[in-house]
Enzyme design. Structure first.
Site, mmCIF file in Angstrom:
data_model
loop_
_atom_site.group_PDB
_atom_site.id
_atom_site.type_symbol
_atom_site.label_atom_id
_atom_site.label_comp_id
_atom_site.label_asym_id
_atom_site.label_seq_id
_atom_site.Cartn_x
_atom_site.Cartn_y
_atom_site.Cartn_z
ATOM 1 N N CYS A 2 -12.400 6.450 -14.680
ATOM 2 C CA CYS A 2 -13.046 6.332 -15.856
ATOM 3 C C CYS A 2 -14.254 7.063 -15.748
ATOM 4 O O CYS A 2 -15.195 7.195 -14.734
ATOM 5 C CB CYS A 2 -13.626 4.974 -16.428
ATOM 6 S SG CYS A 2 -12.083 3.782 -16.567
ATOM 7 N N ARG A 27 -11.714 13.509 -12.842
ATOM 8 C CA ARG A 27 -11.837 12.243 -12.070
ATOM 9 C C ARG A 27 -10.345 11.716 -12.671
ATOM 10 O O ARG A 27 -10.068 10.724 -11.716
ATOM 11 C CB ARG A 27 -13.004 11.413 -12.767
ATOM 12 C CG ARG A 27 -14.127 12.001 -12.234
ATOM 13 C CD ARG A 27 -15.350 11.025 -13.055
ATOM 14 N NE ARG A 27 -15.217 9.802 -12.659
ATOM 15 C CZ ARG A 27 -16.190 9.387 -11.805
ATOM 16 N NH1 ARG A 27 -16.790 10.310 -11.020
ATOM 17 N NH2 ARG A 27 -15.969 8.139 -11.362
ATOM 18 N N TRP A 75 -9.331 5.439 -17.638
ATOM 19 C CA TRP A 75 -8.358 5.466 -16.717
ATOM 20 C C TRP A 75 -7.830 4.048 -16.811
ATOM 21 O O TRP A 75 -8.421 2.927 -16.279
ATOM 22 C CB TRP A 75 -8.744 5.695 -15.250
ATOM 23 C CG TRP A 75 -7.475 5.788 -14.390
ATOM 24 C CD1 TRP A 75 -6.557 7.048 -14.124
ATOM 25 C CD2 TRP A 75 -7.128 4.897 -13.284
ATOM 26 N NE1 TRP A 75 -5.643 6.719 -13.140
ATOM 27 C CE2 TRP A 75 -5.943 5.417 -12.584
ATOM 28 C CE3 TRP A 75 -7.495 3.726 -13.065
ATOM 29 C CZ2 TRP A 75 -5.177 4.919 -11.550
ATOM 30 C CZ3 TRP A 75 -6.704 3.121 -12.103
ATOM 31 C CH2 TRP A 75 -5.651 3.523 -11.308
ATOM 32 N N ASN A 99 -17.251 1.551 -17.184
ATOM 33 C CA ASN A 99 -16.530 1.741 -15.909
ATOM 34 C C ASN A 99 -16.507 0.687 -15.287
ATOM 35 O O ASN A 99 -17.695 -0.232 -15.027
ATOM 36 C CB ASN A 99 -17.110 2.781 -15.178
ATOM 37 C CG ASN A 99 -16.883 4.140 -15.879
ATOM 38 O OD1 ASN A 99 -16.303 4.253 -16.819
ATOM 39 N ND2 ASN A 99 -17.355 5.091 -15.210
ATOM 40 N N GLY A 100 -15.339 0.132 -14.462
ATOM 41 C CA GLY A 100 -15.363 -0.778 -13.538
ATOM 42 C C GLY A 100 -14.539 -1.854 -14.144
ATOM 43 O O GLY A 100 -13.639 -1.847 -15.128
ATOM 44 N N GLU A 482 -1.005 13.014 6.674
ATOM 45 C CA GLU A 482 -1.868 13.647 5.448
ATOM 46 C C GLU A 482 -0.915 14.730 4.692
ATOM 47 O O GLU A 482 -1.264 15.020 3.546
ATOM 48 C CB GLU A 482 -3.093 14.395 6.222
ATOM 49 C CG GLU A 482 -3.836 15.519 5.239
ATOM 50 C CD GLU A 482 -4.556 14.746 4.154
ATOM 51 O OE1 GLU A 482 -4.344 13.583 3.928
ATOM 52 O OE2 GLU A 482 -5.141 15.577 2.985
ATOM 53 N N LYS A 486 -0.564 14.782 0.933
ATOM 54 C CA LYS A 486 -0.697 15.739 0.003
ATOM 55 C C LYS A 486 0.432 16.340 -1.021
ATOM 56 O O LYS A 486 0.440 16.384 -2.099
ATOM 57 C CB LYS A 486 -1.237 17.140 0.756
ATOM 58 C CG LYS A 486 -2.252 17.843 0.077
ATOM 59 C CD LYS A 486 -3.648 17.446 0.238
ATOM 60 C CE LYS A 486 -3.815 15.723 0.002
ATOM 61 N NZ LYS A 486 -5.122 15.149 0.434
ATOM 62 N N GLU A 489 1.275 13.564 -3.699
ATOM 63 C CA GLU A 489 0.233 13.426 -4.727
ATOM 64 C C GLU A 489 0.540 14.552 -5.714
ATOM 65 O O GLU A 489 0.412 14.218 -7.154
ATOM 66 C CB GLU A 489 -1.165 13.551 -4.134
ATOM 67 C CG GLU A 489 -1.694 12.543 -3.652
ATOM 68 C CD GLU A 489 -3.063 12.746 -3.187
ATOM 69 O OE1 GLU A 489 -3.290 13.524 -2.346
ATOM 70 O OE2 GLU A 489 -3.952 12.067 -3.704
ATOM 71 N N HIS A 505 13.366 5.300 15.574
ATOM 72 C CA HIS A 505 13.475 3.888 15.381
ATOM 73 C C HIS A 505 13.487 3.437 13.900
ATOM 74 O O HIS A 505 13.113 2.321 13.587
ATOM 75 C CB HIS A 505 11.974 3.379 15.875
ATOM 76 C CG HIS A 505 11.902 3.765 17.404
ATOM 77 N ND1 HIS A 505 12.331 3.014 18.226
ATOM 78 C CD2 HIS A 505 11.191 4.681 18.260
ATOM 79 C CE1 HIS A 505 12.072 3.393 19.523
ATOM 80 N NE2 HIS A 505 11.166 4.376 19.308
ATOM 81 N N LYS A 601 -9.518 10.874 -9.323
ATOM 82 C CA LYS A 601 -10.360 11.363 -8.122
ATOM 83 C C LYS A 601 -11.300 10.649 -7.258
ATOM 84 O O LYS A 601 -11.185 10.479 -6.409
ATOM 85 C CB LYS A 601 -11.063 12.764 -8.643
ATOM 86 C CG LYS A 601 -12.135 13.417 -7.661
ATOM 87 C CD LYS A 601 -11.083 14.094 -6.590
ATOM 88 C CE LYS A 601 -11.769 14.656 -5.572
ATOM 89 N NZ LYS A 601 -11.103 15.255 -4.517
HETATM 90 O O1 M6R Z 1 -13.695 9.653 -2.046
HETATM 91 P P1 M6R Z 1 -12.869 9.093 -0.921
HETATM 92 O O2 M6R Z 1 -12.829 10.023 0.286
HETATM 93 O O3 M6R Z 1 -13.408 7.959 -0.577
HETATM 94 O O4 M6R Z 1 -11.572 9.054 -1.649
HETATM 95 C C1 M6R Z 1 -10.575 8.609 -0.544
HETATM 96 C C2 M6R Z 1 -9.253 8.456 -1.530
HETATM 97 O O5 M6R Z 1 -9.176 8.011 -2.632
HETATM 98 C C3 M6R Z 1 -8.673 10.066 -1.426
HETATM 99 O O6 M6R Z 1 -8.885 10.759 -0.309
HETATM 100 C C4 M6R Z 1 -7.377 9.988 -2.195
HETATM 101 O O7 M6R Z 1 -6.335 9.555 -1.323
HETATM 102 C C5 M6R Z 1 -6.913 11.708 -2.278
HETATM 103 N N1 M6R Z 1 -6.377 11.497 -3.596
HETATM 104 C C6 M6R Z 1 -6.247 12.158 -1.341
HETATM 105 O O8 M6R Z 1 -5.863 13.499 -1.833
#
Ligand code: M6R
Length: 606
Positions: A2, A27, A75, A99-100, A482, A486, A489, A505, A601
């Protein structure tokens, strides 16, 4: 997640709010709304499900000249994404954006019998609660402060009233709020990017603080109405940094700018001629660094994987140092033990991730020294750690984190070298790290220039698969994790990362023609063992994309070879190729690359 904006000044509030909300789009959100109040105490409330562009259409058919208002991108947490659940929420004369999460909203709602609830949100409960204290003789600020004393949860809020159209009241507990101080105007935002271009002077609200924002100034106080003196700081982000600058997507811009962002991370910290690292800001003496016996690296998502990769380096650099890497949302609630002489490294791009922040506070509560590896300057985590390293990667707008990962690994590696130096580890042992860190920006530049087109072509070949496995050993294991994150996502392909040795395994049972496999391979002592994993996949008719820095013959459907001077840090280079791969697959599948579905974000709720 949000986003909040607010304005009180002399300009058209609708314009300022709308442009602020556009800046916060990155965001992640699912609905948006604004309310403005005119000189005869009338409110114009406009809300739309979907993108800010939809709200923009509503504004263009309901334009006004009001010069005070608040806005929000939502959000969904409580209640589905819909116009009725979009903020601002109204109760009586007041409107609230939030927000929150209000954790005790059900209990509060049960008491608020005079209000007819129309939405499924916790925010409407907060609005009704504030309104219940907003008697004829009560100021808006007092009503807000009384209500907040009953609230359990997290919030950043902005509140306006048709009865007091000359102020916006804001408050914060666990969710960021920044007040921009301009000439004859005051702006409010949950993220500094919404203030850029309006003012560079800002007050960062702390938890437990609230403020009355007027055209000609800001009054700060705590929840008990005790005045607090405001500290005005300068925001250092420029307009260029938050624009696409000709790229199709922020993600491609952010992948491409890694050579420069790495230079900013390393600048003045890597002293090549002395083969030394010099980090300022740790707030630890050489003696204290020397005494460190245990490091806990804390993060979520990509930040966690950056920590995992760096943990291999820290272990290699320093003997008798235990390093654990933990997922913030898990660690926070475990009965963990951190031995004497521990340091917690808190890794976060945004510096606002609620899980990471909660974990930091728990670790601090136990008296452990905390250091931040943070990108967003002035963020909550950056303000609460005992010391740390800003990674200086600049604003990361695309939801998928790329340049932050690279800079986080570089910063954590520098930390490892600095601890090694303090502990008297020989220069022979640390020198290669220092040299490779210095080489990193140019080498990453070479990788991007040489392989960008190739990765775009390779991506087309794998874009229509349903599933993917990413495999790597040793330092390539975190890179595999990672790479999978990526891809999932932004492409929505189901992708999992595994240690290559784990293949037999369990996960090997999955493989069929709906799968492709990314096998990461590096020259070195585990090369042959990694090749065994690849052979096991080939033997089952796999579709392997091998990404490697080796010139040796590799039997795979597709091989991408990187010619790099990097050795220890080569995993960072291979990861950049994975970033390009995921990007081009998402483009080929026609996805919203920068704002993938369901994601935010900055994840500001636990
Ligand atoms: O802002 P931060 O680095 O604390 O965020 C952590 C994760 O939310 C962030 O890395 C998330 O996994 C990304 N969308 C990855 O691309």
């Amino acid at each position: 997640m949000c986003g909040i904006v607010g304005y009180i000044g002399k300009r058209d509030a609708q314009d300022v709010l709308l442009s602020g909300l556009r800046r916060l789009e990155y965001r992640g959100y699912d609905s948006a709304g604004i309310v403005t109040i005119d000189g005869s105490n009338q409110a114009t409330l406009l809300r739309a499900n979907g993108k800010v562009a939809e709200l923009g259409k509503l504004v263009s058919t309901n334009q006004n000249k009001d010069s005070v208002g608040i806005g929000h991108t939502r959000w969904a947490t409580h209640g589905e994404p819909s116009e009725i659940n979009a903020h601002p929420h109204r109760a009586g004369d007041i409107y609230v954006v939030h927000n929150g999460i209000i954790e005790n909203y059900k209990e509060l709602k049960a008491e608020l019998k005079d209000h007819t609830f129309v939405s499924g949100t916790d925010t409407e409960v907060l609005a009704a609660l504030i309104n219940s204290f907003y008697g004829v003789d009560t100021s808006l600020c007092d009503a807000v402060s009384k209500a907040l004393q009953l609230v359990v949860g997290t919030y950043g809020i902005a509140v306006v009233s048709t009865r007091q159209p000359d102020e916006v009241v804001v408050a914060r507990a666990g969710s960021p709020l920044i007040i921009g101080v301009g000439k004859d105007e005051t702006l409010i935002a949950s993220d500094a990017s919404a203030l850029i271009g309006h003012t560079s002077q800002a007050i960062y609200l702390n938890d437990g603080e609230m403020a009355i924002c007027r055209r000609d100034g800001v009054e700060l106080q705590d929840l008990n109405s005790q005045p607090i003196s405001a500290q005005v700081e300068t925001i250092e982000v420029d307009m260029q940094a938050i624009q696409k600058q000709g790229y199709d997507h922020f993600l491609l811009k952010e992948i491409s700018e890694q050579p420069q962002t790495l230079r900013s991370t390393l600048n003045g910290r890597v002293i090549v001629e002395d083969k030394r690292i010099q980090l300022g800001g740790l707030n630890l003496t050489v003696e204290q660094l020397k005494d460190i016996e245990h490091v806990t690296i804390i993060g979520c998502g990509t930040a966690y994987y950056a920590g995992l990769l760096a943990s291999y380096y820290l272990e290699q650099l320093v003997d008798n140092l235990t390093v654990e890497v933990v997922i913030a949302s898990e660690f926070r609630y475990r009965s963990f033990y951190m031995p004497k002489n521990s340091v917690a490294l808190v890794v976060s791009q945004s510096g606002e991730t609620a899980d990471t922040l909660a974990c930091l506070r728990e670790v601090k509560r136990r008296g452990v020294t905390t250091l931040g590896i943070i990108n967003a300057v002035g963020s909550t985590i950056a303000r609460e750690v005992d010391g740390g390293v800003y990674v200086h990667a600049g604003p990361e707008i695309s939801v998928a984190s790329t340049k932050a990962f690279t800079s986080q690994v570089a910063a954590l590696t520098m930390f490892g070298v600095q601890v090694a130096q303090a502990k008297g580890v020989s220069v022979q042992r640390t020198a290669q790290y220092v040299e490779e860190l210095a080489l990193l920006p140019d080498e990453i530049e070479k990788v991007i220039t040489t392989h960008q087109k190739e990765m775009a072509e390779v991506a087309k070949k794998y874009a229509s698969y349903d599933h993917a496995l990413f495999l790597g050993r040793d330092t390539l294991f975190p890179v595999a994790l990672e790479g999978a994150l990526k891809l999932k996502e932004i492409s929505y392909i189901q992708a999992e990362g595994y240690a290559t040795g784990e293949l037999k395994h369990g996960p090997i049972a999955l493989l069929d023609d709906r799968f492709f496999e990314v096998v990461l391979l590096m020259e070195g002592w585990l090369f042959d063992k990694s090749i065994s994993g690849l052979s096991e996949i080939n033997a089952r008719g796999g579709h392997v994309l091998a990404i490697t820095n080796s010139a040796k013959e590799i039997d795979a459907e597709t091989v991408v070879r990187v010619d790099t001077k990097l050795d220890i840090l080569a995993p960072i280079a291979l990861n950049v190729l994975q970033q390009l791969f995921a990007y081009y697959i998402a483009v080929a599948r026609g996805n919203d690359v920068d704002q993938p579905r369901n994601l935010a974000k900055s994840v500001t709720v636990e």
